[in-house]
Every structure is written in structure tokens, then in C-alpha cells.
Design an enzyme around this catalytic site. Sequence first.
Site, PDB file in Angstrom:
ATOM      1  CD  GLN A  27      -1.048  -0.634   3.604  1.00 53.84           C
ATOM      2  OE1 GLN A  27      -2.183  -1.364   4.032  1.00 53.84           O
ATOM      3  NE2 GLN A  27      -1.562   0.619   4.510  1.00 53.84           N
ATOM      4  N   GLY A  28       0.355   2.888  -0.660  1.00 54.15           N
ATOM      5  CA  GLY A  28       0.610   3.454  -0.322  1.00 54.15           C
ATOM      6  C   GLY A  28      -0.373   4.659  -0.109  1.00 54.15           C
ATOM      7  CE1 TYR A  29      -2.133   5.794   3.979  1.00 59.25           C
ATOM      8  CE2 TYR A  29       0.111   4.185   3.611  1.00 59.25           C
ATOM      9  CZ  TYR A  29      -1.105   4.433   4.136  1.00 59.25           C
ATOM     10  OH  TYR A  29      -1.514   2.642   5.016  1.00 59.25           O
ATOM     11  CB  ILE A  30      -2.236  10.025  -2.852  1.00 59.69           C
ATOM     12  CG1 ILE A  30      -2.157   8.906  -3.944  1.00 59.69           C
ATOM     13  CG2 ILE A  30      -2.166  11.240  -3.678  1.00 59.69           C
ATOM     14  CD1 ILE A  30      -3.304   8.388  -5.101  1.00 59.69           C
TER      15      ILE A  30
END
Length: 155
Positions: A27-30
Site C-alpha cells: 500500500q501507498g499514500y497520496i
Amino acid sequence: MAIEIERKFLVKNDNWRSLAPGKVYRQGYILTLDKITTVRIRVIGEDAYLTIKSKTEGISRNEFEYPIPLDDAKIMLDTLCNRPLIEKIRYKISLDNLVWEIDEFKGENEGLILAEVELNNENQDIFLPSWVGEEVTHDLRYYNVNLAKNPYQTW
């Protein structure tokens, strides 16, 4: 819309390991301008999700989660999300009508193992299993979005 009411704990031993199989999460975050709202892209196997979370008040926050095409999620993780990405294996353990989620982090957060439990209300009494250690619910360093900015191995 759902309200997420969650408590987080460090895991103090391996007594949980035989209780559930794990699934790999990426997962990643913007980045958001207000730095309060969280926008997350998550891939679990062949499933992908876009999640938007509001600021946490106490131990509660609004959470909106939607399935998205896997190919879109992979592109977003590769091109839109801040680094490092969060890599972990999640184990879901049902105990006393609750689901405990154990996150064993990999990559730049290797060595960190957290237990999270979602509640029906902020004052809900819970039984703490023998593998649950110190509560870190209010320590912002342990939020996944912050682990992506300040990985555990840099502490």
C-alpha cells in the site's frame, strides 16, 4: 461511509502465529494538501482498493473504501504514491467476537509487528490476548501513513 474505531498495540511474542494464515499487503499514500485527510491505495493479492480517511478524533475517524481495478492500483502505487510503500503480511484472528489484525511489516519497517482491533464504540471493553503488548493507539508514529514517511528502521 463507515466510522473506523481502532486501537493499536505492539505485539510482544509469537503466540499468535499459529492462529491464522497471512496475506501480503502492498500500500501507498497520496499526499494531500491538508495533511489531515489520508488517501491510500492498497493491493491484497488480486484485489485493490482506494481508501480515504478523515482526521482521527479520539480513536475514531470516517473511512470510505472502494474497490478499484488492480491495474489502476498498480500504476498509482508506482507513480502517485509517496515512498517508501508499506509492505506487510496481515493475519486476521477472530477472538471474543472481535477480529484482531496482526501486521508484520517488511521493507523499511521490518521488525515492527502491530496488532489492531476495530471496535463498535470508543468505550468498548476488550480482552487483551497474551501476545498483545503496549498500547500505541495515540502514538502517531505507528499509523501506516506515518510509517511511509518515517519508517520504523529510522527511529
